[in-house]
Design an enzyme around this catalytic site. Structure first.
Site, PDB file in Angstrom:
ATOM      1  N   ASP A 267      -3.458   9.948  -0.241  1.00 51.20           N
ATOM      2  CA  ASP A 267      -3.817   8.650  -0.832  1.00 51.20           C
ATOM      3  C   ASP A 267      -4.757   8.777  -2.017  1.00 51.20           C
ATOM      4  OD1 ASP A 267      -2.395   7.397   1.288  1.00 51.20           O
ATOM      5  OD2 ASP A 267      -4.135   7.703   2.574  1.00 51.20           O
TER       6      ASP A 267
ATOM      7  N   HIS B 163       4.168   5.099  -1.559  1.00 52.07           N
ATOM      8  CA  HIS B 163       3.468   4.306  -2.558  1.00 52.07           C
ATOM      9  C   HIS B 163       4.413   3.247  -3.110  1.00 52.07           C
ATOM     10  CE1 HIS B 163       5.091   7.690  -4.991  1.00 52.07           C
ATOM     11  NE2 HIS B 163       5.337   6.746  -5.859  1.00 52.07           N
TER      12      HIS B 163
END
Ligand code: IMP
Length: 417
Positions: free
Chosen positions: A14, A42
């Site tokens: 992340d 994502h």
């Protein structure tokens, strides 16, 4: 010799790889994923349309790029087909390695059952069957994507496997799929994926020989690497640069420029050691300002300060040529900002990542904050305190910060010469 460039995460995943991969993918002719599965994720918005990518490489949004899912990836056919359905026709633009391993419905159930059994020692997996699929691969009882070419044989092998393991599954509370539903699923997977299955090793060698520009897209982050991360609180693949060699069939000599992606602070989702975690209001503020909630599972992320010791470790493991520092604007408005520059471990100060990261205490340097960097696209326009922060990261990690992101917008990016 032509080489493939690489993007890897330097923290616990992340890091904001999506923005950089998406930007870079516009300049590459081939984009490839080499490890992990649909635990990654994502969202990309282009031309007002939102795409959720978990397994398909980001090059899919560049109409001229070819996208490869390499042999090191674990593929859940149902999820891949769902992801593919967001696009019109991917034939000739997406290729799937015949050597990639399949995540089958029981892998997900085993993943979740094992997490339940671990109780308060749970890893906090994404529950997508990643670990059990890789475990089957390593123990040589997995099934590869190429086997979908002969569903009859694959079906017989899986039924045999399920029968052999039935007592274990029952003890774990895992429902063994019925033969009918298994057969139907396999036929559906075959029909949906057959046109995309190929020998991607030969393919990537050919692309390199012909001088195409190739980008290898890492998933998760270095601290989640099965060998070098915070074991057992890791994912089940090699997320580091070496994983790109095994996961694509490339030699180390064929890896070109390596860009390591790091957030300007740190987050972690799931359990396990995180030395610079902030349990106070600063941690909460980072979570709010950084919108730190998982894209794949929606879980709130644990937040804390930039860990320069872990970054130096990650840069060495990956052979980083540059760092891309993401979300610097999330630190806007903090009066003081900290960087972890060392650890106290067994009564001594150390500057490396030890075997047991659980029992280190972070040693911080504190910096004055800044008012606003959001939207700045020129290094010289950054406040002095932000420059001092970046230069400290460079000094401790020994690697240049070549890219700085100051908002989710593609244009708000500083690229240093
Ligand atoms: P698994 O990969 O689902 O087995 O989960 C193992 C660990 O890796 C858990 O702590 C997950 O939260 C973490 N993890 C897996 N994929 C990602 C990711 O894409 N971003 C951040 N953490 C991840």
């Amino acid at each position: 010799m032509h080489k493939a460039d690489l993007i890897v995460g330097l923290q616990w995943g992340d890091e904001g790889k999506g923005k950089i991969v998406d930007m870079m993918a516009q300049d590459y002719e081939v984009v490839a994923r080499f490890a992990g599965g649909h635990n990654a994720g994502h969202t990309i918005v282009t031309n007002g349309k939102k795409y959720a990518l978990h397994l398909i490489p980001s090059g899919i949004l560049n109409p001229d790029a070819v996208n490869i899912i390499g042999n090191g990836v674990v593929v859940c056919p149902a999820n891949l087909m769902k992801e593919m359905s967001q696009f019109d026709n991917l034939e000739g633009r997406l290729w799937l390695s015949d050597k990639a391993h399949l995540i089958l419905p029981y892998h997900q159930m085993i993943d979740q059952a094992k997490e339940r059994m671990r109780g308060d020692k749970a890893i906090g997996t994404t529950g997508r069957g990643i670990g059990p699929a890789y475990a089957d691969k390593i123990s040589r009882s997995g099934h590869r994507v190429g086997e979908l070419k002969d569903v009859e044989t694959l079906f017989v092998k899986i039924v045999e496997y399920l029968n052999q393991n039935r007592p274990v599954f029952e003890a774990m509370g895992v429902d063994v799929p019925s033969e009918n539903s298994l057969k139907e699923d396999l036929e559906r997977y075959r029909d949906g994926l057959l046109p995309y299955i190929t020998d991607t090793t030969q393919m990537i060698w050919r692309e390199l020989r012909e001088g195409r520009k190739i980008l290898l897209e890492g998933a998760q982050g270095t601290m989640l690497d099965i060998d070098h991360g915070t074991y057992p609180y890791v994912t089940s693949s090699n997320t580091i640069a070496g994983g790109a060699c095994t996961g694509m069939g490339l030699s180390p000599k064929q890896i070109g420029r390596v860009t390591g992606i790091a957030k300007a602070y740190c987050t972690r989702v799931g359990n396990g050691p995180f030395p610079s975690e902030d349990f106070g209001p600063d941690g909460d503020r980072l979570r709010e300002q950084g919108h730190e909630f998982g894209t794949t599972t929606g879980r709130p992320r644990r937040c804390g300060w930039f860990d320069a010791v872990a970054i130096r470790h990650a840069c060495a493991l990956n052979g980083c040529d540059q760092i891309s520092l993401m979300k610097l604007d999330v630190l806007d408005g903090f009066e003081k900002i900290k960087i972890c520059v060392g650890y106290e471990f067994e009564g001594e100060r150390i500057d490396y990542v030890p075997y047991d990261l659980e029992h280190v205490t972070p040693i911080y340097e504190t910096f004055p904050g800044w008012e606003k960097v959001e939207g700045i696209d020129d290094y010289d326009a950054l406040p002095d305190s932000a420059k001092a922060y970046i230069e400290t990261i460079e000094r401790v990690s020994g690697v240049k910060v070549g890219i700085i992101s100051t908002s989710p917008d593609r244009n708000d990016t500083i690229v240093r010469p």
